[in-house]
Design a protein around this motif. Structure first.
Motif, PDB file in Angstrom:
ATOM      1  N   GLY A 480       0.783  -1.210   0.000  1.00  0.00           N
ATOM      2  CA  GLY A 480       0.000   0.000   0.000  1.00  0.00           C
ATOM      3  C   GLY A 480       0.821   1.268   0.000  1.00  0.00           C
ATOM      4  O   GLY A 480       1.859   1.370  -0.668  1.00  0.00           O
ATOM      5  N   HIS A 481       0.348   2.244   0.772  1.00  0.00           N
ATOM      6  CA  HIS A 481       0.907   3.584   0.814  1.00  0.00           C
ATOM      7  C   HIS A 481       2.389   3.572   1.177  1.00  0.00           C
ATOM      8  O   HIS A 481       3.184   4.286   0.589  1.00  0.00           O
ATOM      9  CB  HIS A 481       0.113   4.371   1.871  1.00  0.00           C
ATOM     10  N   MET A 482       2.758   2.773   2.160  1.00  0.00           N
ATOM     11  CA  MET A 482       4.147   2.659   2.610  1.00  0.00           C
ATOM     12  C   MET A 482       4.656   1.297   2.164  1.00  0.00           C
ATOM     13  O   MET A 482       4.785   0.362   2.950  1.00  0.00           O
ATOM     14  CB  MET A 482       4.212   2.842   4.127  1.00  0.00           C
ATOM     15  N   MET A 483       4.938   1.189   0.891  1.00  0.00           N
ATOM     16  CA  MET A 483       5.253  -0.115   0.293  1.00  0.00           C
ATOM     17  C   MET A 483       6.475  -0.771   0.913  1.00  0.00           C
ATOM     18  O   MET A 483       6.615  -2.002   0.901  1.00  0.00           O
ATOM     19  CB  MET A 483       5.424   0.007  -1.223  1.00  0.00           C
ATOM     20  N   TYR A 484       7.342   0.027   1.523  1.00  0.00           N
ATOM     21  CA  TYR A 484       8.575  -0.505   2.096  1.00  0.00           C
ATOM     22  C   TYR A 484       8.330  -1.334   3.357  1.00  0.00           C
ATOM     23  O   TYR A 484       9.237  -2.001   3.858  1.00  0.00           O
ATOM     24  CB  TYR A 484       9.545   0.636   2.400  1.00  0.00           C
ATOM     25  N   ILE A 485       7.112  -1.302   3.896  1.00  0.00           N
ATOM     26  CA  ILE A 485       6.792  -2.162   5.040  1.00  0.00           C
ATOM     27  C   ILE A 485       6.907  -3.631   4.648  1.00  0.00           C
ATOM     28  O   ILE A 485       7.322  -4.470   5.451  1.00  0.00           O
ATOM     29  CB  ILE A 485       5.376  -1.842   5.562  1.00  0.00           C
ATOM     30  N   ARG A 486       6.546  -3.932   3.434  1.00  0.00           N
ATOM     31  CA  ARG A 486       6.648  -5.310   2.918  1.00  0.00           C
ATOM     32  C   ARG A 486       8.083  -5.554   2.448  1.00  0.00           C
ATOM     33  O   ARG A 486       8.616  -4.808   1.632  1.00  0.00           O
ATOM     34  CB  ARG A 486       5.661  -5.504   1.769  1.00  0.00           C
ATOM     35  N   ASP A 487       8.723  -6.583   2.964  1.00  0.00           N
ATOM     36  CA  ASP A 487      10.141  -6.808   2.712  1.00  0.00           C
ATOM     37  C   ASP A 487      10.474  -6.842   1.225  1.00  0.00           C
ATOM     38  O   ASP A 487      11.448  -6.219   0.778  1.00  0.00           O
ATOM     39  CB  ASP A 487      10.597  -8.113   3.372  1.00  0.00           C
ATOM     40  N   GLU A 488       9.686  -7.582   0.457  1.00  0.00           N
ATOM     41  CA  GLU A 488       9.968  -7.705  -0.973  1.00  0.00           C
ATOM     42  C   GLU A 488       9.875  -6.354  -1.671  1.00  0.00           C
ATOM     43  O   GLU A 488      10.665  -6.048  -2.578  1.00  0.00           O
ATOM     44  CB  GLU A 488       9.000  -8.699  -1.627  1.00  0.00           C
ATOM     45  N   ASP A 489       8.912  -5.535  -1.257  1.00  0.00           N
ATOM     46  CA  ASP A 489       8.733  -4.243  -1.904  1.00  0.00           C
ATOM     47  C   ASP A 489       9.748  -3.214  -1.438  1.00  0.00           C
ATOM     48  O   ASP A 489      10.078  -2.286  -2.185  1.00  0.00           O
ATOM     49  CB  ASP A 489       7.310  -3.737  -1.674  1.00  0.00           C
ATOM     50  N   ARG A 490      10.240  -3.331  -0.208  1.00  0.00           N
ATOM     51  CA  ARG A 490      11.323  -2.442   0.217  1.00  0.00           C
ATOM     52  C   ARG A 490      12.550  -2.676  -0.658  1.00  0.00           C
ATOM     53  O   ARG A 490      13.205  -1.724  -1.107  1.00  0.00           O
ATOM     54  CB  ARG A 490      11.664  -2.662   1.688  1.00  0.00           C
ATOM     55  N   ARG A 491      12.853  -3.941  -0.914  1.00  0.00           N
ATOM     56  CA  ARG A 491      14.000  -4.240  -1.760  1.00  0.00           C
ATOM     57  C   ARG A 491      13.775  -3.738  -3.190  1.00  0.00           C
ATOM     58  O   ARG A 491      14.691  -3.202  -3.818  1.00  0.00           O
ATOM     59  CB  ARG A 491      14.281  -5.741  -1.742  1.00  0.00           C
ATOM     60  N   LYS A 492      12.566  -3.914  -3.692  1.00  0.00           N
ATOM     61  CA  LYS A 492      12.261  -3.431  -5.047  1.00  0.00           C
ATOM     62  C   LYS A 492      12.342  -1.907  -5.112  1.00  0.00           C
ATOM     63  O   LYS A 492      12.925  -1.346  -6.054  1.00  0.00           O
ATOM     64  CB  LYS A 492      10.878  -3.918  -5.489  1.00  0.00           C
ATOM     65  N   LEU A 493      11.766  -1.227  -4.120  1.00  0.00           N
ATOM     66  CA  LEU A 493      11.824   0.237  -4.091  1.00  0.00           C
ATOM     67  C   LEU A 493      13.269   0.705  -4.054  1.00  0.00           C
ATOM     68  O   LEU A 493      13.658   1.636  -4.784  1.00  0.00           O
ATOM     69  CB  LEU A 493      11.060   0.766  -2.881  1.00  0.00           C
ATOM     70  N   SER A 494      14.080   0.082  -3.224  1.00  0.00           N
ATOM     71  CA  SER A 494      15.489   0.430  -3.131  1.00  0.00           C
ATOM     72  C   SER A 494      16.177   0.263  -4.479  1.00  0.00           C
ATOM     73  O   SER A 494      16.915   1.149  -4.943  1.00  0.00           O
ATOM     74  CB  SER A 494      16.167  -0.440  -2.077  1.00  0.00           C
ATOM     75  N   ASP A 495      15.937  -0.864  -5.136  1.00  0.00           N
ATOM     76  CA  ASP A 495      16.557  -1.112  -6.439  1.00  0.00           C
ATOM     77  C   ASP A 495      16.074  -0.103  -7.476  1.00  0.00           C
ATOM     78  O   ASP A 495      16.849   0.378  -8.307  1.00  0.00           O
ATOM     79  CB  ASP A 495      16.249  -2.533  -6.912  1.00  0.00           C
ATOM     80  N   ASP A 496      14.773   0.210  -7.445  1.00  0.00           N
ATOM     81  CA  ASP A 496      14.211   1.157  -8.412  1.00  0.00           C
ATOM     82  C   ASP A 496      14.807   2.549  -8.233  1.00  0.00           C
ATOM     83  O   ASP A 496      15.166   3.211  -9.217  1.00  0.00           O
ATOM     84  CB  ASP A 496      12.683   1.222  -8.269  1.00  0.00           C
ATOM     85  N   VAL A 497      14.905   3.012  -6.990  1.00  0.00           N
ATOM     86  CA  VAL A 497      15.457   4.344  -6.729  1.00  0.00           C
ATOM     87  C   VAL A 497      16.938   4.374  -7.030  1.00  0.00           C
ATOM     88  O   VAL A 497      17.462   5.340  -7.615  1.00  0.00           O
ATOM     89  CB  VAL A 497      15.174   4.774  -5.272  1.00  0.00           C
ATOM     90  N   ARG A 498      17.650   3.318  -6.664  1.00  0.00           N
ATOM     91  CA  ARG A 498      19.085   3.239  -6.935  1.00  0.00           C
ATOM     92  C   ARG A 498      19.345   3.342  -8.451  1.00  0.00           C
ATOM     93  O   ARG A 498      20.223   4.091  -8.899  1.00  0.00           O
ATOM     94  CB  ARG A 498      19.633   1.917  -6.367  1.00  0.00           C
ATOM     95  N   ALA A 499      18.571   2.595  -9.235  1.00  0.00           N
ATOM     96  CA  ALA A 499      18.739   2.642 -10.689  1.00  0.00           C
ATOM     97  C   ALA A 499      18.391   4.014 -11.233  1.00  0.00           C
ATOM     98  O   ALA A 499      19.046   4.525 -12.170  1.00  0.00           O
ATOM     99  CB  ALA A 499      17.867   1.565 -11.347  1.00  0.00           C
ATOM    100  N   PHE A 500      17.363   4.652 -10.667  1.00  0.00           N
ATOM    101  CA  PHE A 500      16.947   5.996 -11.098  1.00  0.00           C
ATOM    102  C   PHE A 500      18.062   7.004 -10.866  1.00  0.00           C
ATOM    103  O   PHE A 500      18.353   7.849 -11.731  1.00  0.00           O
ATOM    104  CB  PHE A 500      15.687   6.379 -10.316  1.00  0.00           C
ATOM    105  N   ILE A 501      18.712   6.934  -9.721  1.00  0.00           N
ATOM    106  CA  ILE A 501      19.800   7.880  -9.409  1.00  0.00           C
ATOM    107  C   ILE A 501      21.020   7.610 -10.288  1.00  0.00           C
ATOM    108  O   ILE A 501      21.648   8.540 -10.808  1.00  0.00           O
ATOM    109  CB  ILE A 501      20.153   7.793  -7.914  1.00  0.00           C
ATOM    110  N   ARG A 502      21.336   6.348 -10.500  1.00  0.00           N
ATOM    111  CA  ARG A 502      22.482   6.018 -11.324  1.00  0.00           C
ATOM    112  C   ARG A 502      22.303   6.443 -12.783  1.00  0.00           C
ATOM    113  O   ARG A 502      23.275   6.699 -13.500  1.00  0.00           O
ATOM    114  CB  ARG A 502      22.747   4.514 -11.272  1.00  0.00           C
ATOM    115  N   ALA A 503      21.066   6.525 -13.221  1.00  0.00           N
ATOM    116  CA  ALA A 503      20.791   6.829 -14.634  1.00  0.00           C
ATOM    117  C   ALA A 503      20.823   8.316 -14.941  1.00  0.00           C
ATOM    118  O   ALA A 503      20.478   8.723 -16.043  1.00  0.00           O
ATOM    119  CB  ALA A 503      19.419   6.263 -15.022  1.00  0.00           C
ATOM    120  N   ARG A 504      21.231   9.155 -13.988  1.00  0.00           N
ATOM    121  CA  ARG A 504      21.217  10.607 -14.200  1.00  0.00           C
ATOM    122  C   ARG A 504      22.053  11.021 -15.414  1.00  0.00           C
ATOM    123  O   ARG A 504      23.015  10.356 -15.764  1.00  0.00           O
ATOM    124  CB  ARG A 504      21.720  11.335 -12.954  1.00  0.00           C
TER     125      ARG A 504
END
Length: 504
Positions: A480-504
């Motif tokens: 839901g709203h705080m997707m990082y509460i769910r372990d799998e989604d915290r890892r996905k969010l981290s990977d998504d943001v990490r890739a977004f920053i690296r792609a600058r």
């Protein structure tokens, strides 16, 4: 969908032992809030400590600093102390990206993103939508922190966290869409000046109302000539166009934008069937902007045959009976949905995360007593942020940390007069910034089960005219709203943001 019950977490120390020879900096005396003409003597409070940790597979040394950023009036008088918590990799690199983060509310401290998603420590509450219970709560190393690709600065606006006004200053001077954005932008400018980071790649990230704040802060940073240019904006559970989700009599758009979230929730709780949530919500999107929107716009001019066809489809997507839908005139508010969907089981579903269920005082009302997806997480986060700041970092204050507080009355007006304020929509700020900054990109992260900021409303806001679609990235999560509460989604969010920053 079955939900896996995780074993209880064992409580263990901290993300990493402090480095030898790196004691906590002596904290200033607590709460030197000046009054009676003594505001000029105000001294900022701070504490700092150095650690090592491994994030995104990379081991690094970093310094954590909690400090008050003092904002002053035109006459130089201190007016507010906004607390930032910065995590900076050592040795310091002025070319390294830095990301400024905050939560929403308005009135929320940055505890949720800091202790749940991106900070080097996190609180390990249950991942499967169960209540977090009572302490002790596990505070653990967070390898999903994005500290490996960016320095992090968490900001608590006035009235949240430990941040406060000074002397005779009133909170109302900072409580409003534009007032708040100006103060946060001032803190960002001050931090990059004090830390020599004007030429660092810069990212802005907010959650919930924090995405509203992000758009307004972008306008303050890039809307003039003395710009702080941004490489990217991270919108987590976005709410930009408040008219897109309004549930007031005569407003029809909110029924359209919440329908796909109702569909995802009904599927999750077994009230309807479909091969996948992704496919089902896409069907719901097309029905919502097609037959359902046409029916709603006709009002009482829709004929009986059309009404019957829409009612049958609405029952399929929402899991609610046609009889209930008929009595609601085929317009189901979110509050009624929370109560009605699982009424036969004696349960309600959550607003922030509709995977969560709760038990009300009785089963007769039409809206829930409370939101089980909020009272299911609040205890763990409050304990974690206080323990981390006070004990691990050594920040000394007599103030309470405000996780969610009262910052009212909030001034919702935008500059521009009557038409601008017909309803609040800050999305155009982002469109303008993207058109005037060819390198600025947006990452939007949305949970399927979020009624507070439904994903379809975010899609609606950012697909209007004026937004370069090739620079907007969408990511979706099975929570839901705080997707990082769910372990799998915290890892996905981290990977998504990490890739977004690296792609600058």
């Amino acid at each position: 969908m079955k939900r896996r019950i995780l074993p209880a977490f064992a409580l263990f120390a901290v993300l990493a032992a402090p480095l030898a020879g790196a004691p906590a900096r002596a904290a200033e005396p607590a709460d030197r809030e000046a009054g009676d003409g003594q505001a000029e003597a105000y001294e900022a409070n701070s504490a700092s400590r150095t650690f090592t940790g491994t994030f995104g597979g990379r081991s690094l040394r970093y310094t954590a600093t909690v400090e008050e950023q003092v904002l002053k009036g035109d006459d130089g008088t201190p007016k507010a102390a906004i607390v930032t918590t910065a995590y900076v990799a050592e040795p310091r690199d002025p070319a390294r990206p830095v990301t400024f983060l905050f939560n929403g509310g308005p009135g929320s401290g940055s505890v949720w993103l800091q202790m749940g998603a991106f900070g080097p420590q996190r609180v390990a509450i249950p991942s499967d939508a169960r209540d977090d219970g009572a302490p002790p709560f596990p505070i653990v190393h967070n390898p999903d922190s994005i500290l490996d690709v960016t320095d992090l600065v968490f900001i608590d606006p006035v009235g949240t966290g430990f941040s406060h006004t000074i002397g005779d200053t009133k909170g109302e001077e900072y409580w409003g869409v534009t007032k708040d954005a100006k103060s946060v932008a001032a803190v960002i400018r001050k931090w990059i000046s004090d830390n020599g980071r004007w030429n660092s790649p810069k990212f802005l990230g907010g959650e919930s109302y924090g995405t509203t704040r992000s758009a307004a802060v972008v306008h303050e940073l890039e809307g003039g000539y003395n710009d702080v240019s941004l490489n990217g904006v991270i919108l987590i559970s976005a709410v930009l166009d408040f008219g897109a989700g309004a549930e007031t009599q005569g407003a029809e758009l909110g029924y359209i934008t919440t329908l796909p979230t109702m569909a995802a929730t009904a599927l999750y709780h077994g009230k309807t069937t479909a091969p996948s949530v992704e496919g089902f919500v896409e069907e719901a999107r097309q029905f919502a902007i097609g037959p359902y929107a046409a029916f709603l716009l006709k009002g009482q001019n829709a004929d009986a045959a059309e009404r019957a066809a829409v009612r049958a489809q609405l029952a399929r997507f929402t899991g609610l009976s046609e009889d209930f839908l008929d009595r609601a005139d085929l317009r189901v508010t979110s509050g009624r949905f929370y109560k009605e969907l699982l009424r036969d089981r004696g349960l309600t579903v959550g607003r922030l995360d509709s995977r969560y269920t709760g038990v009300d005082y009785d089963n007769a009302g039409e809206t829930p007593d409370n939101d089980p997806s909020f009272y299911g997480i609040d205890g763990g986060y409050a304990a974690a942020i206080n323990h981390f700041m006070r004990e691990t970092i050594g920040y000394r204050t007599d103030r309470d940390y405000v996780t969610i507080g009262n910052v009212g009355p909030w001034d919702w007006r935008l500059p521009g007069g009557r038409d601008t304020n017909a309803y609040l929509n800050v999305a155009p700020y982002l469109g303008k910034a993207m058109r005037e900054n060819a390198d600025m990109r947006i990452l939007v992260a949305q949970g399927w089960y979020d009624f507070a900021t439904p994903f379809f409303a975010a899609e609606y806001a950012l697909t209007r005219t004026g937004f370069p679609q090739d620079r907007i990235e969408w990511q979706y999560y099975d929570s839901g709203h705080m997707m990082y509460i769910r372990d799998e989604d915290r890892r996905k969010l981290s990977d998504d943001v990490r890739a977004f920053i690296r792609a600058r």
